[in-house]
Design an enzyme around this catalytic site. Sequence first.
Site, short mmCIF file in Angstrom:
data_model
loop_
_atom_site.label_atom_id
_atom_site.label_comp_id
_atom_site.label_asym_id
_atom_site.label_seq_id
_atom_site.Cartn_x
_atom_site.Cartn_y
_atom_site.Cartn_z
N ASN A 171 -32.51 2.23 9.81
CA ASN A 171 -30.77 2.45 9.84
C ASN A 171 -30.11 1.87 8.57
O ASN A 171 -28.85 1.87 7.83
CB ASN A 171 -30.34 2.06 10.80
CG ASN A 171 -29.74 3.98 11.64
OD1 ASN A 171 -30.03 2.97 12.66
ND2 ASN A 171 -30.47 4.79 10.75
N ASP A 230 -27.34 9.66 19.91
CA ASP A 230 -27.39 10.33 18.47
C ASP A 230 -26.11 11.18 18.48
O ASP A 230 -25.38 11.82 19.24
CB ASP A 230 -28.52 11.29 18.56
CG ASP A 230 -28.62 11.22 17.13
OD1 ASP A 230 -28.16 11.15 15.65
OD2 ASP A 230 -29.80 12.75 16.94
C1 FPP Z 1 -26.56 7.55 15.25
O1 FPP Z 1 -25.29 9.13 14.86
C2 FPP Z 1 -25.68 6.51 15.76
C3 FPP Z 1 -25.55 5.63 14.95
C4 FPP Z 1 -26.83 5.26 14.25
C5 FPP Z 1 -24.94 4.10 16.07
C6 FPP Z 1 -25.29 4.56 17.11
C7 FPP Z 1 -23.94 3.37 17.24
C8 FPP Z 1 -22.51 3.15 17.28
C9 FPP Z 1 -22.24 4.48 18.68
C10 FPP Z 1 -21.86 1.87 17.57
C11 FPP Z 1 -22.11 0.63 18.20
C12 FPP Z 1 -23.04 0.55 19.47
C13 FPP Z 1 -22.89 -0.56 20.10
C14 FPP Z 1 -23.39 -0.67 21.05
C15 FPP Z 1 -21.57 -1.40 20.32
P1 FPP Z 1 -25.94 9.49 13.64
O2 FPP Z 1 -25.66 9.03 12.87
O3 FPP Z 1 -27.26 9.54 13.36
O4 FPP Z 1 -25.13 11.42 13.77
P2 FPP Z 1 -25.90 12.48 13.02
O5 FPP Z 1 -27.17 12.89 13.61
O6 FPP Z 1 -24.96 13.38 13.79
O7 FPP Z 1 -25.69 12.15 11.53
#
Ligand code: FPP
Length: 263
Positions: free
Chosen positions: A85, A37
């Site tokens: 998501n 996250d």
């Molecule tokens: C949460 O951060 C993260 C995600 C929804 C996606 C995670 C994906 C990756 C790291 C890339 C792809 C993964 C792999 C395994 C190749 P957020 O966007 O909710 O952050 P925020 O809470 O700060 O808005």
Amino acid sequence: MSLEQLLAWVPPGSPDERLAREINVEQLPSHVAVIMDGNGRWAAQRHLPRVEGHRAGIESVRDVVETSARLGIDVLTLYAFSIENWKRPRAEVNTLMLLLKRYIRLELKTLIDNNIQFHAIGRVEELAPDVRHELDLGIRQTERNTGMQFNIALNYGGRAEIVDAARRAMAAGIPPEALDERTFGGFLYTAGQPDPDLLIRTSGEMRVSNFLLWQIAYAEIWVTETLWPDFRRRHLLEAVLAYQKRDRRYGGIKPSPVALGAK
Ligand code: FPP
């Protein structure tokens, strides 16, 4: 893999090496699950579009996967895309899918070199054909590997998984009286894998966000303020060390000396 494999990879004399040497390899968590996250916040801090946070997060994925495999973790599960998501802007969803495909393509050699077996968990059948194709490729090319099992949770929801498991159990004709926790576990996406011992969440949020709801019943939870794109080997080693200091009781009153890290 073993601590030696990890030490061969970390710079000698580095803080990472010191942390690695503190780890008790007899008490490793068998399964580590991670809620990645903070990508959006990482990007916002730099006045960048959110997707740049996801892009930067790939480097953290690489580091954590290889560190876990070298350390001797049996199962690593990363939460990459939840059912919820899909509510994000289309461009962000598309970028996440693109990054995932690219990750598998570019990292396949590293997965094979590290004897890692790749899995995708979630309602994977609902993903676009090009994404499924890439996932299938990764799964097939690593299926004979015997080292760490690496699950990417995609289009994943903990409640959906429990519903899917119930449907599968019914479809398999399991009579209600034969359905117990062990049998039910065999219908989950993680069938055959140990439950997570350690659940890591980055960016300071104190939520489980519909992740592995059944399996984390007794997981130790470790939350760090570090945002996912800044998360590296060092943080994983810190989490494992913190885990090794916990008293795991499994609802009992007296911690058993063998309970911690029991496989
Ligand atoms: C949460 O951060 C993260 C995600 C929804 C996606 C995670 C994906 C990756 C790291 C890339 C792809 C993964 C792999 C395994 C190749 P957020 O966007 O909710 O952050 P925020 O809470 O700060 O808005």
